[in-house]
Design a protein around this motif. Structure first.
Motif, PDB file in Angstrom:
ATOM      1  N   ASN A 381       0.827  -1.209   0.000  1.00  0.00           N
ATOM      2  CA  ASN A 381       0.000   0.000   0.000  1.00  0.00           C
ATOM      3  C   ASN A 381       0.863   1.261   0.000  1.00  0.00           C
ATOM      4  O   ASN A 381       0.562   2.237  -0.702  1.00  0.00           O
ATOM      5  N   ALA A 382       1.955   1.235   0.785  1.00  0.00           N
ATOM      6  CA  ALA A 382       2.853   2.393   0.809  1.00  0.00           C
ATOM      7  C   ALA A 382       3.522   2.584  -0.550  1.00  0.00           C
ATOM      8  O   ALA A 382       3.687   3.720  -1.024  1.00  0.00           O
ATOM      9  N   ARG A 383       3.883   1.489  -1.191  1.00  0.00           N
ATOM     10  CA  ARG A 383       4.510   1.583  -2.517  1.00  0.00           C
ATOM     11  C   ARG A 383       3.547   2.164  -3.547  1.00  0.00           C
ATOM     12  O   ARG A 383       3.938   2.971  -4.397  1.00  0.00           O
ATOM     13  N   LYS A 384       2.265   1.776  -3.472  1.00  0.00           N
ATOM     14  CA  LYS A 384       1.275   2.330  -4.402  1.00  0.00           C
ATOM     15  C   LYS A 384       1.124   3.834  -4.217  1.00  0.00           C
ATOM     16  O   LYS A 384       0.986   4.590  -5.190  1.00  0.00           O
ATOM     17  N   MET A 412       9.691   5.403   2.381  1.00  0.00           N
ATOM     18  CA  MET A 412      10.103   4.770   1.128  1.00  0.00           C
ATOM     19  C   MET A 412      10.589   5.815   0.136  1.00  0.00           C
ATOM     20  O   MET A 412      11.571   5.595  -0.585  1.00  0.00           O
ATOM     21  N   TYR A 413       9.911   6.951   0.071  1.00  0.00           N
ATOM     22  CA  TYR A 413      10.358   8.030  -0.822  1.00  0.00           C
ATOM     23  C   TYR A 413      11.765   8.484  -0.446  1.00  0.00           C
ATOM     24  O   TYR A 413      12.631   8.634  -1.305  1.00  0.00           O
ATOM     25  N   ARG A 414      12.001   8.689   0.839  1.00  0.00           N
ATOM     26  CA  ARG A 414      13.301   9.188   1.279  1.00  0.00           C
ATOM     27  C   ARG A 414      14.414   8.180   0.940  1.00  0.00           C
ATOM     28  O   ARG A 414      15.462   8.557   0.413  1.00  0.00           O
ATOM     29  N   THR A 415      14.196   6.922   1.282  1.00  0.00           N
ATOM     30  CA  THR A 415      15.272   5.932   1.146  1.00  0.00           C
ATOM     31  C   THR A 415      15.525   5.528  -0.302  1.00  0.00           C
ATOM     32  O   THR A 415      16.667   5.305  -0.698  1.00  0.00           O
ATOM     33  N   MET A 483      11.245  -2.706  -7.632  1.00  0.00           N
ATOM     34  CA  MET A 483      11.236  -2.396  -9.063  1.00  0.00           C
ATOM     35  C   MET A 483      10.063  -1.510  -9.506  1.00  0.00           C
ATOM     36  O   MET A 483      10.241  -0.646 -10.375  1.00  0.00           O
ATOM     37  N   PRO A 484       8.826  -1.682  -9.000  1.00  0.00           N
ATOM     38  CA  PRO A 484       7.754  -0.782  -9.444  1.00  0.00           C
ATOM     39  C   PRO A 484       8.076   0.696  -9.223  1.00  0.00           C
ATOM     40  O   PRO A 484       7.676   1.544 -10.038  1.00  0.00           O
TER      41      PRO A 484
END
Length: 552
Positions: A381-384, A412-415, A483-484
């Motif tokens: 969900n966080a990746r989406k 996730m955006y930061r890393t 990868m997405p």
């Protein structure tokens, strides 16, 4: 103390020790103690047999949880098979010493039992030891050497060994040692710890069993010796029953140094009856489920369980000699040479060296929750959410995220994007970095691969083989979980004139769900990068200006 024990006669010191424990567990404490003293014969020293006989009725009726009824039943069965009074005394002593205070079974060491019985008048230590060994041989006493624990074992009149042999003959053509071991003792995986720490990834070498005749017959063309995209490596534990097979395996390991890259072989130092023990484990498991045999005698099932435990211990001991590095364990081979492996640490160091050679271009992305083959549902969900931000808020500062937030999508955006330098600030504008701007050279290589895939014109491309396999295989070894995010970023950074089709149908709009599907089932998709020359580019810009009022 000596005076107290002398005054307690005819109570023997061991009887004096055990009496209050039994009375507290089975009867009325002090009242029962005095009743026992009043009823015993005062002409001789009291024995464990006297104690057992006095409390036998109480034990037989103690049928609650943690009660003594079952152990009483086993002891009675064993006593009925005893040949003399010495054996009966030993069995009674084992049963009484094994009773704990609160329902548990106390540990009875062999030396304690020998001392306890031989200390009674008329029983020498040598005679007691011989009687104990006879009872163990006749399966009336069970001795676990590893734990130094001895207990009453009732035995049974059923020919369990005969049934076991029949069951082994029945199933020996149905199972192979590899199948049984994979179920009972799965081959252990090993991690290249140093490589993982260096690259912030969680690689592992998958353990698999392989029978020596099978490997010797098929050689390095065996199907198990291939690595699919996404597999980091394998450790093949070879199972050999003869010294000749071990010699042939050792010769095979050193004959083809460049075959099967990423495969580590383990060859045992000495043969083992793995198949025989594995078949015995499987046969005993089946016998325990055979209601006809179990119903013959109430003691059949416990004895089958004991035999199964012993067989599993034997199998585990043999397997440990193969899979554990160091000592008399197996010899470890890689690319035709034997690895120097003395312990677990040495093995992890050798595997790290292999992983560093296979994956020298692994990008460092410091987020182990997304840099993996499969990620959890919350991380999906966080990746989406991150992909949606890439598609809809491209070129906004921090992709529109609140930099103070601590949610998984922001982390996730930061890393993945900010800390790696992929998404950067260019004064008042934000955008995607060029490969030359990235500090991580491995990440720059992957960014170039993505740029060529979505930016170079040519025939229709399949992301399954031309992109994802390339990224998962050496030298990159990327994980599907991240990868997405890279695909969405590459579409924004490099895709200027791209046609994406799903099962032959053009996608008019690309959503986060399409990106996820593009990466999970890439064989459904094709990508066609159109070649746009200067004339066509100028024409399209003027056309857009006419309808939109601005020139792109």
């Amino acid at each position: 103390m000596a005076e107290t024990l002398a005054n307690a006669y005819p109570l023997h010191s061991l009887t004096l020790y055990s009496l209050p424990r039994l009375a507290a567990r089975l009867a009325q404490n002090e009242r029962t103690v005095f009743s026992f003293v009043r009823e015993i014969a005062l002409s001789k020293s009291s024995t464990f047999g006297d104690l057992y006989g006095y409390f036998s009725d109480s034990m037989s009726t103690d049928t609650g949880i943690g009660g003594t009824h079952r152990r009483w039943l086993e002891t009675e069965s064993a006593l009925s098979k005893a040949n003399n009074d010495v054996e009966k005394e030993i069995l009674s002593a084992t049963a009484i010493l094994g009773f704990g205070v609160s329902g548990e079974r106390a540990r009875v060491k062999k030396a304690l039992l020998e001392f306890a019985v031989s200390s009674f008048p008329g029983l020498s230590l040598a005679r007691t030891r011989k009687a104990i060994e006879d009872l163990i041989d006749r399966k009336l006493l069970l001795y676990r050497e590893r734990n130094d624990d001895i207990s009453v074992w009732h035995g049974t009149d059923i020919d369990i060994r005969g049934h076991l042999v029949e069951e082994i003959r029945r199933i020996e053509t149905e199972f192979e040692a590899v199948d049984i071991l994979s179920k009972e003792y799965p081959a252990p995986n090993w991690r290249p710890v140093g490589h993982n720490l260096k690259n912030a990834i969680r690689r592992f070498f998958e353990g698999r069993y392989l029978c020596a005749p099978d490997l010797l017959r098929k050689g390095f063309s065996h199907s198990l010796l291939s690595l699919a995209p996404g597999e980091d490596g394998k450790i093949i534990y070879c199972l050999a029953d003869t010294q000749a097979e071990i010699s042939d395996l050792s010769s095979l390991m050193s004959s083809a140094p460049s075959v099967a890259p990423g495969i580590v072989f383990v060859v045992p130092r000495r043969p083992a009856r793995i198949l025989d023990i594995a078949l015995e484990v499987m046969a005993l498991a089946r016998l325990q489920r055979n209601h006809d045999i179990v119903a013959m005698d109430p003691f059949v099932l416990p004895e089958l369980r004991h035999m199964a435990d012993s067989a599993r211990e034997d199998l585990a001991r043999v397997i440990r000699r193969i899979v554990c590095p160091g000592g008399d364990g197996g010899r470890w081979f890689f690319e035709g040479r034997e690895l120097l492996v003395r312990d677990d640490r040495g093995l992890c160091e050798r595997l790290s060296e292999i992983a560093n050679r296979r994956f020298p271009s692994t990008p460092r992305i410091n987020n182990e929750l997304v840099v993996r083959k499969q990620i959890s549902r919350p991380m999906v969900n966080a990746r989406k959410k991150l992909i949606l931000a890439i598609l809809e808020r491209n070129r906004e500062p921090s992709l529109g995220f609140n930099r103070e937030a601590t949610t998984p999508d922001v982390a996730m955006y930061r890393t993945v994007l900010e800390k790696t330098g992929l998404y950067i600030s260019r004064g008042e504008e934000w955008g995607w970095a060029d490969p030359e701007q990235l500090p991580d050279r491995s990440l720059a290589e992957i960014w170039r691969v993505l740029g060529r895939f979505f930016g170079d014109a040519g025939v229709e491309k399949s992301p399954s083989g031309e992109l994802f396999c390339k990224l998962e295989l050496p030298p990159y070894g990327m994980r599907r979980g991240v990868m997405p995010v890279f695909v969405a970023a590459a579409l924004q950074a490099f895709a200027k004139a791209v046609v994406i089709k799903r099962e032959g149908k053009y996608l008019s709009d690309i959503l986060a769900s399409e990106i996820e599907e593009f990466c999970s089932v890439p064989e459904k998709f094709t990508v066609d990068v159109l070649e746009v020359d200067t004339v066509l580019s100028r024409y399209l810009c003027e056309l857009i200006e006419q309808f939109d009022g601005r020139r792109p």
